[in-house]
Design a protein around this motif. Sequence first.
Motif, mmCIF file in Angstrom:
data_model
loop_
_atom_site.group_PDB
_atom_site.id
_atom_site.type_symbol
_atom_site.label_atom_id
_atom_site.label_comp_id
_atom_site.label_asym_id
_atom_site.label_seq_id
_atom_site.Cartn_x
_atom_site.Cartn_y
_atom_site.Cartn_z
ATOM 1 N N ALA A 160 1.009 -1.544 -0.041
ATOM 2 C CA ALA A 160 0.256 0.302 -0.351
ATOM 3 C C ALA A 160 0.712 1.048 0.030
ATOM 4 O O ALA A 160 0.323 2.268 -0.562
ATOM 5 N N GLY A 161 1.862 1.620 1.144
ATOM 6 C CA GLY A 161 2.705 2.294 0.757
ATOM 7 C C GLY A 161 3.247 2.543 -0.280
ATOM 8 O O GLY A 161 3.301 3.544 -1.432
ATOM 9 N N TYR A 162 3.741 1.620 -0.850
ATOM 10 C CA TYR A 162 5.168 1.834 -2.912
ATOM 11 C C TYR A 162 3.571 1.934 -3.721
ATOM 12 O O TYR A 162 3.907 3.174 -4.254
ATOM 13 N N ALA A 163 2.120 1.825 -3.431
ATOM 14 C CA ALA A 163 1.541 1.921 -4.693
ATOM 15 C C ALA A 163 0.990 3.681 -4.295
ATOM 16 O O ALA A 163 0.749 4.232 -5.420
ATOM 17 N N ALA A 164 1.067 4.354 -3.167
ATOM 18 C CA ALA A 164 1.065 5.537 -2.156
ATOM 19 C C ALA A 164 1.903 6.579 -3.075
ATOM 20 O O ALA A 164 1.011 7.690 -3.656
ATOM 21 N N VAL A 165 3.292 5.616 -3.236
ATOM 22 C CA VAL A 165 4.127 6.414 -3.882
ATOM 23 C C VAL A 165 4.063 6.884 -5.066
ATOM 24 O O VAL A 165 4.066 7.993 -5.804
ATOM 25 N N LEU A 166 3.417 5.821 -5.669
ATOM 26 C CA LEU A 166 2.953 5.492 -6.958
ATOM 27 C C LEU A 166 2.638 6.186 -7.485
ATOM 28 O O LEU A 166 2.110 6.857 -8.603
ATOM 29 N N ALA A 167 0.969 6.374 -7.356
ATOM 30 C CA ALA A 167 0.467 7.217 -7.366
ATOM 31 C C ALA A 167 0.539 8.641 -7.242
ATOM 32 O O ALA A 167 0.274 9.429 -8.376
ATOM 33 N N GLY A 168 1.213 8.854 -6.628
ATOM 34 C CA GLY A 168 1.649 10.667 -5.930
ATOM 35 C C GLY A 168 2.336 10.639 -6.488
ATOM 36 O O GLY A 168 2.693 11.601 -8.200
ATOM 37 N N TRP A 169 3.518 10.021 -6.947
ATOM 38 C CA TRP A 169 4.841 10.506 -8.102
ATOM 39 C C TRP A 169 4.082 10.761 -9.285
ATOM 40 O O TRP A 169 4.404 11.303 -9.955
#
Length: 103
Positions: free
Chosen positions: A74-83
Amino acid sequence: NPDVIRFGFRRLQSLAGHPGWLAEYLGMLAPAGLAMGLAAPRLWQRRIGWAMAAGLIPVQVLTESRGGWVALAAGYAAVLAGWSWARGLGGAGAGGMVAAGAG
């Protein structure tokens, strides 16, 4: 501690004494490394970020904490979404699908 041993193997744990606590810490730290790898201004900083993001995955797996695995994903997905959103991709790719689903 019987919770530390599963199927005859010891789970990786931190100095705090429980694998779940290490998994929680890694679930917060590894996405920060991914963000650094994506957005750091200098090449050496991006390399450190990518090394941290990639190097903490096997550590998270060795904790054998399912909640930690979910938190890491979930953390990786959130970072990729924000990026992807910040780069103007407007929801392109897997990160954008996560952002569209959450929004």
